[in-house]
Design an enzyme around this catalytic site. Structure first.
Site, PDB file in Angstrom:
ATOM      1  N   LYS A 115      42.530  43.261  42.804  1.00  0.00           N
ATOM      2  CA  LYS A 115      41.061  43.269  42.905  1.00  0.00           C
ATOM      3  C   LYS A 115      40.594  44.709  42.844  1.00  0.00           C
ATOM      4  O   LYS A 115      41.319  45.626  43.222  1.00  0.00           O
ATOM      5  CB  LYS A 115      40.621  42.664  44.241  1.00  0.00           C
TER       6      LYS A 115
HETATM    7  N1  GLU Z   1      36.537  37.180  40.631  1.00  0.00           N
HETATM    8  C1  GLU Z   1      36.998  35.842  40.408  1.00  0.00           C
HETATM    9  C2  GLU Z   1      37.828  35.373  41.588  1.00  0.00           C
HETATM   10  O1  GLU Z   1      37.684  35.846  42.681  1.00  0.00           O
HETATM   11  C3  GLU Z   1      37.683  35.673  39.074  1.00  0.00           C
HETATM   12  C4  GLU Z   1      38.906  36.487  38.851  1.00  0.00           C
HETATM   13  C5  GLU Z   1      39.441  36.434  37.430  1.00  0.00           C
HETATM   14  O2  GLU Z   1      38.912  35.704  36.619  1.00  0.00           O
HETATM   15  O3  GLU Z   1      40.412  37.159  37.195  1.00  0.00           O
HETATM   16  O4  GLU Z   1      38.587  34.440  41.490  1.00  0.00           O
END
Ligand code: GLU
Length: 423
Positions: A115
């Site tokens: 993240k």
């Molecule tokens: N931000 C989204 C999540 O928390 C999507 C992450 C992604 O598509 O890699 O799952």
């Protein structure tokens, strides 16, 4: 005195990473997880802090702090979004990265978890400033990102526009590489169905949970907290399925209509005004009241820690489906379990987003593109299978669905670590 106040303020907000570890340890204890796997999975592989000097529109320069945490690459390249919000800090990004590892393992995607985030309020920044900040962040992390190493995506405060900038900035160095980032606009190699994907998964897992409770969707009332991409799509799709959405909210407050909110109308209002403020189709009330409403289904789809030990006793919904990541802090778990609530945890409920991201990446790498129907047909069985697996594990171990989801993920990750051998 200042230190005491700072410590008190810190204690007031449960640490998302502590919540992640607390659940991880409960699940690990249940399956008697070997200490080796505990140590590996409870610390991120890489933690990066980048300081980004960016020229603002007024000619001054400001240094923005950004993060990228790669929690695990055991199951494949690390995957996870980038968040822009004024409250972003390292603890939060570490937790979100850990949840991505568990989410991808749970639904069986060939990815690890990561993240990113930048501490900034995107609402007070111009488009030009946001572009410069996003490009500076991409340049700072260009050796970390890669279609086979670490693949960003949108999260709170970012969307297709930011992903397009990342894609372009990265490709300036490494050549055309659409698979380096997902959630791109359709014109630049994005996938059909990626925008509604997370809300769509929330809808699907809600319907599966409603069925387990022996209820009919048309008999259920629902309150959705948060009306961003996830909450608004979840509300719209659930109401299309016949559920009565009696309350919605955004940062301006809650909006209630006993007869059901016309969600399309509310989305129109949001598009025209930027917020739900003064929405005519419902009566305003507070976000706290929304969370405590006597509804069948509560969908927290905003941020972490909206349900903590301080308000867990007030929650009356029979079913909670976590559209957001980490909306319930671990100190609330025992209280909610005691009430016998069914909770579809974040790493299952909102996994539709990363699942469609995976198909975007596959399409980019093959140069062959699917219709929206094909995307849905491929995603639905993945989510349903993960739901059944978690539900059965929750029955088998007599634990919450959250802990069951962690157990399923941990078992897969531990097998992967074990197969890699000792090095
Ligand atoms: N931000 C989204 C999540 O928390 C999507 C992450 C992604 O598509 O890699 O799952």
């Amino acid at each position: 005195m200042a230190n005491i106040n700072a410590a008190a303020a810190h204690q007031a907000k449960p640490s998302p990473y502590d919540s992640f570890l607390a659940r991880f340890n409960v699940a690990a204890d249940i399956i008697n997880l070997d200490q080796r796997f505990r140590d590996i999975l409870s610390s991120p592989e890489r933690v990066m802090i980048v300081n980004l000097p960016v020229k603002l529109d007024d000619g001054t320069t400001r240094v923005f702090e950004g993060y990228r945490v790669v929690h695990s690459t055991v199951m494949g390249p690390s995957k996870g979004g980038i968040r822009y919000a004024s409250f972003v800090d390292l603890d939060e990004v570490k937790a979100l990265a850990g949840w991505m590892t568990f989410k991808c393992a749970l639904v069986g995607l060939p990815y690890g978890g990561a993240k990113g985030g930048i501490t900034l309020n995107p609402k007070i920044r111009s488009t030009d400033e946001l572009e410069r900040i996003t490009r500076a962040y991409t340049r700072a992390l260009k050796d970390v990102f890669g279609e086979d190493s670490d693949i960003p995506a949108p999260d709170m405060g970012t969307g297709g526009r930011e992903m397009a900038w990342i894609f372009h900035e990265y490709s300036r160095t490494y050549g055309y590489t659409p698979g380096v980032v997902t959630g791109k606009p359709l014109h630049l190699g994005g996938s059909k169905g990626r925008i509604p994907a997370t809300g769509w998964g929330v809808m699907l897992t809600s319907l599966l949970a409603v069925e387990k409770l022996g209820k009919k969707v048309e008999e259920c009332t629902c309150a959705v907290q948060g009306f961003g991409n996830v909450g608004s799509w979840a509300a719209k799709l659930l109401s299309d399925e016949g559920m009565k959405i009696v309350a919605i909210s955004d940062h301006t407050g809650g909006y209630y209509n006993h007869d059901g909110i016309d969600v399309r109308d509310a989305v129109k209002h949001l598009k025209a005004h930027g917020t739900l403020e003064s929405y005519h189709g419902a009566t305003p009330f507070s976000n706290e009241e929304l969370l405590a409403m006597d509804v069948d289904v509560l969908v927290p789809a905003a941020i972490e820690n909206v349900i903590t030990k301080d308000n867990a006793n007030d929650i009356k919904a029979r079913l909670i489906v976590e559209g957001a990541n980490g909306p319930v802090s671990s100190d609330a778990d025992a209280i909610l379990d005691e009430k016998g609530m069914l909770i579809v945890p974040d790493i299952l409920a909102n996994s539709g987003g990363v699942t469609v991201s995976y198909f975007e990446w596959v399409q980019n790498r093959r140069g062959h593109y699917y219709s929206e129907e094909e995307i849905r047909d491929k995603t639905a069985p993945i989510l349903s299978e993960a739901f059944e697996k978690v539900y059965n594990t929750h029955k088998e171990y007599n634990c919450s669905m959250r802990i069951a989801a962690y157990i399923v993920a941990i078992e897969r990750l531990a097998t992967g670590i074990d197969l890699e051998g000792n090095y």
